[in-house]
Design a protein around this motif. Structure first.
Motif, PDB file in Angstrom:
ATOM      1  N   VAL A 206      -0.427  89.017 -30.174  1.00 47.08           N
ATOM      2  CA  VAL A 206      -1.797  89.247 -30.615  1.00 47.08           C
ATOM      3  C   VAL A 206      -1.946  88.738 -32.042  1.00 47.08           C
ATOM      4  O   VAL A 206      -1.131  89.034 -32.901  1.00 47.08           O
ATOM      5  CB  VAL A 206      -2.148  90.754 -30.576  1.00 47.08           C
ATOM      6  CG1 VAL A 206      -3.563  90.985 -31.041  1.00 47.08           C
ATOM      7  CG2 VAL A 206      -1.939  91.311 -29.178  1.00 47.08           C
ATOM      8  N   GLU A 207      -3.002  87.960 -32.268  1.00 49.36           N
ATOM      9  CA  GLU A 207      -3.277  87.456 -33.611  1.00 49.36           C
ATOM     10  C   GLU A 207      -4.214  88.416 -34.337  1.00 49.36           C
ATOM     11  O   GLU A 207      -4.939  89.196 -33.720  1.00 49.36           O
ATOM     12  CB  GLU A 207      -3.912  86.074 -33.517  1.00 49.36           C
ATOM     13  CG  GLU A 207      -2.969  85.030 -32.945  1.00 49.36           C
ATOM     14  CD  GLU A 207      -3.606  83.659 -32.885  1.00 49.36           C
ATOM     15  OE1 GLU A 207      -4.680  83.458 -33.470  1.00 49.36           O
ATOM     16  OE2 GLU A 207      -3.010  82.789 -32.245  1.00 49.36           O
ATOM     17  N   VAL A 208      -4.215  88.325 -35.648  1.00 51.74           N
ATOM     18  CA  VAL A 208      -5.019  89.213 -36.481  1.00 51.74           C
ATOM     19  C   VAL A 208      -6.494  89.128 -36.111  1.00 51.74           C
ATOM     20  O   VAL A 208      -7.184  90.152 -36.031  1.00 51.74           O
ATOM     21  CB  VAL A 208      -4.802  88.905 -37.979  1.00 51.74           C
ATOM     22  CG1 VAL A 208      -5.757  89.705 -38.844  1.00 51.74           C
ATOM     23  CG2 VAL A 208      -3.356  89.174 -38.367  1.00 51.74           C
ATOM     24  N   ASP A 209      -6.999  87.928 -35.875  1.00 53.27           N
ATOM     25  CA  ASP A 209      -8.416  87.764 -35.527  1.00 53.27           C
ATOM     26  C   ASP A 209      -8.776  88.557 -34.271  1.00 53.27           C
ATOM     27  O   ASP A 209      -9.859  89.130 -34.179  1.00 53.27           O
ATOM     28  CB  ASP A 209      -8.768  86.293 -35.319  1.00 53.27           C
ATOM     29  CG  ASP A 209      -8.757  85.504 -36.611  1.00 53.27           C
ATOM     30  OD1 ASP A 209      -8.780  86.137 -37.691  1.00 53.27           O
ATOM     31  OD2 ASP A 209      -8.723  84.268 -36.547  1.00 53.27           O
ATOM     32  N   LEU A 210      -7.871  88.582 -33.302  1.00 56.13           N
ATOM     33  CA  LEU A 210      -8.123  89.345 -32.085  1.00 56.13           C
ATOM     34  C   LEU A 210      -8.142  90.838 -32.389  1.00 56.13           C
ATOM     35  O   LEU A 210      -8.988  91.575 -31.875  1.00 56.13           O
ATOM     36  CB  LEU A 210      -7.080  89.039 -31.008  1.00 56.13           C
ATOM     37  CG  LEU A 210      -7.245  89.820 -29.703  1.00 56.13           C
ATOM     38  CD1 LEU A 210      -8.611  89.565 -29.069  1.00 56.13           C
ATOM     39  CD2 LEU A 210      -6.126  89.489 -28.745  1.00 56.13           C
ATOM     40  N   LEU A 211      -7.246  91.293 -33.232  1.00 58.70           N
ATOM     41  CA  LEU A 211      -7.235  92.713 -33.599  1.00 58.70           C
ATOM     42  C   LEU A 211      -8.532  93.120 -34.290  1.00 58.70           C
ATOM     43  O   LEU A 211      -9.091  94.181 -34.013  1.00 58.70           O
ATOM     44  CB  LEU A 211      -6.036  93.030 -34.495  1.00 58.70           C
ATOM     45  CG  LEU A 211      -4.675  92.985 -33.812  1.00 58.70           C
ATOM     46  CD1 LEU A 211      -3.565  93.207 -34.837  1.00 58.70           C
ATOM     47  CD2 LEU A 211      -4.585  94.002 -32.697  1.00 58.70           C
ATOM     48  N   VAL A 212      -9.031  92.278 -35.167  1.00 60.41           N
ATOM     49  CA  VAL A 212     -10.309  92.553 -35.844  1.00 60.41           C
ATOM     50  C   VAL A 212     -11.424  92.623 -34.809  1.00 60.41           C
ATOM     51  O   VAL A 212     -12.270  93.530 -34.842  1.00 60.41           O
ATOM     52  CB  VAL A 212     -10.607  91.484 -36.922  1.00 60.41           C
ATOM     53  CG1 VAL A 212     -12.020  91.625 -37.449  1.00 60.41           C
ATOM     54  CG2 VAL A 212      -9.603  91.594 -38.058  1.00 60.41           C
ATOM     55  N   SER A 213     -11.430  91.709 -33.868  1.00 61.16           N
ATOM     56  CA  SER A 213     -12.435  91.695 -32.812  1.00 61.16           C
ATOM     57  C   SER A 213     -12.352  92.972 -31.964  1.00 61.16           C
ATOM     58  O   SER A 213     -13.376  93.558 -31.604  1.00 61.16           O
ATOM     59  CB  SER A 213     -12.241  90.466 -31.927  1.00 61.16           C
ATOM     60  OG  SER A 213     -13.081  90.509 -30.815  1.00 61.16           O
ATOM     61  N   ILE A 214     -11.146  93.411 -31.655  1.00 60.50           N
ATOM     62  CA  ILE A 214     -10.955  94.627 -30.862  1.00 60.50           C
ATOM     63  C   ILE A 214     -11.512  95.839 -31.597  1.00 60.50           C
ATOM     64  O   ILE A 214     -12.204  96.675 -31.010  1.00 60.50           O
ATOM     65  CB  ILE A 214      -9.461  94.827 -30.533  1.00 60.50           C
ATOM     66  CG1 ILE A 214      -9.003  93.765 -29.532  1.00 60.50           C
ATOM     67  CG2 ILE A 214      -9.201  96.226 -29.997  1.00 60.50           C
ATOM     68  CD1 ILE A 214      -7.510  93.710 -29.337  1.00 60.50           C
ATOM     69  N   VAL A 215     -11.209  95.951 -32.876  1.00 64.46           N
ATOM     70  CA  VAL A 215     -11.710  97.079 -33.667  1.00 64.46           C
ATOM     71  C   VAL A 215     -13.233  97.072 -33.688  1.00 64.46           C
ATOM     72  O   VAL A 215     -13.879  98.112 -33.520  1.00 64.46           O
ATOM     73  CB  VAL A 215     -11.129  97.054 -35.100  1.00 64.46           C
ATOM     74  CG1 VAL A 215     -11.838  98.054 -35.998  1.00 64.46           C
ATOM     75  CG2 VAL A 215      -9.633  97.326 -35.071  1.00 64.46           C
ATOM     76  N   ASN A 216     -13.830  95.904 -33.854  1.00 65.47           N
ATOM     77  CA  ASN A 216     -15.287  95.801 -33.852  1.00 65.47           C
ATOM     78  C   ASN A 216     -15.879  96.199 -32.500  1.00 65.47           C
ATOM     79  O   ASN A 216     -16.914  96.876 -32.442  1.00 65.47           O
ATOM     80  CB  ASN A 216     -15.734  94.396 -34.245  1.00 65.47           C
ATOM     81  CG  ASN A 216     -15.498  94.108 -35.705  1.00 65.47           C
ATOM     82  OD1 ASN A 216     -15.479  95.017 -36.537  1.00 65.47           O
ATOM     83  ND2 ASN A 216     -15.294  92.848 -36.041  1.00 65.47           N
ATOM     84  N   LYS A 217     -15.248  95.783 -31.407  1.00 68.54           N
ATOM     85  CA  LYS A 217     -15.737  96.146 -30.072  1.00 68.54           C
ATOM     86  C   LYS A 217     -15.599  97.638 -29.822  1.00 68.54           C
ATOM     87  O   LYS A 217     -16.501  98.268 -29.261  1.00 68.54           O
ATOM     88  CB  LYS A 217     -14.996  95.354 -29.003  1.00 68.54           C
ATOM     89  CG  LYS A 217     -15.435  93.914 -28.944  1.00 68.54           C
ATOM     90  CD  LYS A 217     -14.676  93.129 -27.909  1.00 68.54           C
ATOM     91  CE  LYS A 217     -15.147  91.682 -27.982  1.00 68.54           C
ATOM     92  NZ  LYS A 217     -14.458  90.796 -27.090  1.00 68.54           N
ATOM     93  N   ALA A 218     -14.485  98.210 -30.229  1.00 68.60           N
ATOM     94  CA  ALA A 218     -14.288  99.649 -30.064  1.00 68.60           C
ATOM     95  C   ALA A 218     -15.315 100.422 -30.885  1.00 68.60           C
ATOM     96  O   ALA A 218     -15.895 101.407 -30.413  1.00 68.60           O
ATOM     97  CB  ALA A 218     -12.870 100.040 -30.471  1.00 68.60           C
ATOM     98  N   ASN A 219     -15.579  99.977 -32.098  1.00 74.52           N
ATOM     99  CA  ASN A 219     -16.569 100.617 -32.952  1.00 74.52           C
ATOM    100  C   ASN A 219     -17.968 100.536 -32.329  1.00 74.52           C
ATOM    101  O   ASN A 219     -18.722 101.516 -32.321  1.00 74.52           O
ATOM    102  CB  ASN A 219     -16.555  99.979 -34.337  1.00 74.52           C
ATOM    103  CG  ASN A 219     -17.398 100.735 -35.324  1.00 74.52           C
ATOM    104  OD1 ASN A 219     -17.286 101.949 -35.430  1.00 74.52           O
ATOM    105  ND2 ASN A 219     -18.247 100.026 -36.048  1.00 74.52           N
TER     106      ASN A 219
END
Length: 90
Positions: A68-81
């Motif tokens: 998992v790349e950092v950009d994907l993790l940021v996207s996941i956090v935004n989607k969860a939020n």
């Protein structure tokens, strides 16, 4: 070969009546492990629902990935939020 042993535990404590944290630690291929921890909002209404939704969203997106790349993790956090905000409106 390296080994990693993973375990988890949760304790409601003496002051709360409901556990707001939620976690999962699992492996689909015995090589890659995903660990997710989400904690409620310090007694906020439906904190337990919010933490379960966060874990659900993250698991859904990361299912089957080995890296998992950092950009994907940021996207996941935004989607969860966004999902938590959506639930709060209902």
């Amino acid at each position: 070969m390296s080994r990693m042993f993973v375990f988890s535990a949760s304790d409601i404590g003496s002051r709360k009546t409901q556990q707001d944290d939620y976690y999962v630690c699992e492996s689909s291929d015995n090589k890659n492990v995903i660990g997710i921890v989400a904690d409620g909002m310090g007694g906020a209404v439906a904190g337990h629902v919010a933490s379960q939704e966060v874990v659900s969203v993250v698991k859904q997106i990361l299912n089957g990935r080995s890296a998992v790349e950092v950009d994907l993790l940021v996207s996941i956090v935004n989607k969860a939020n966004a999902r938590i905000k959506e639930l709060g409106i209902k």
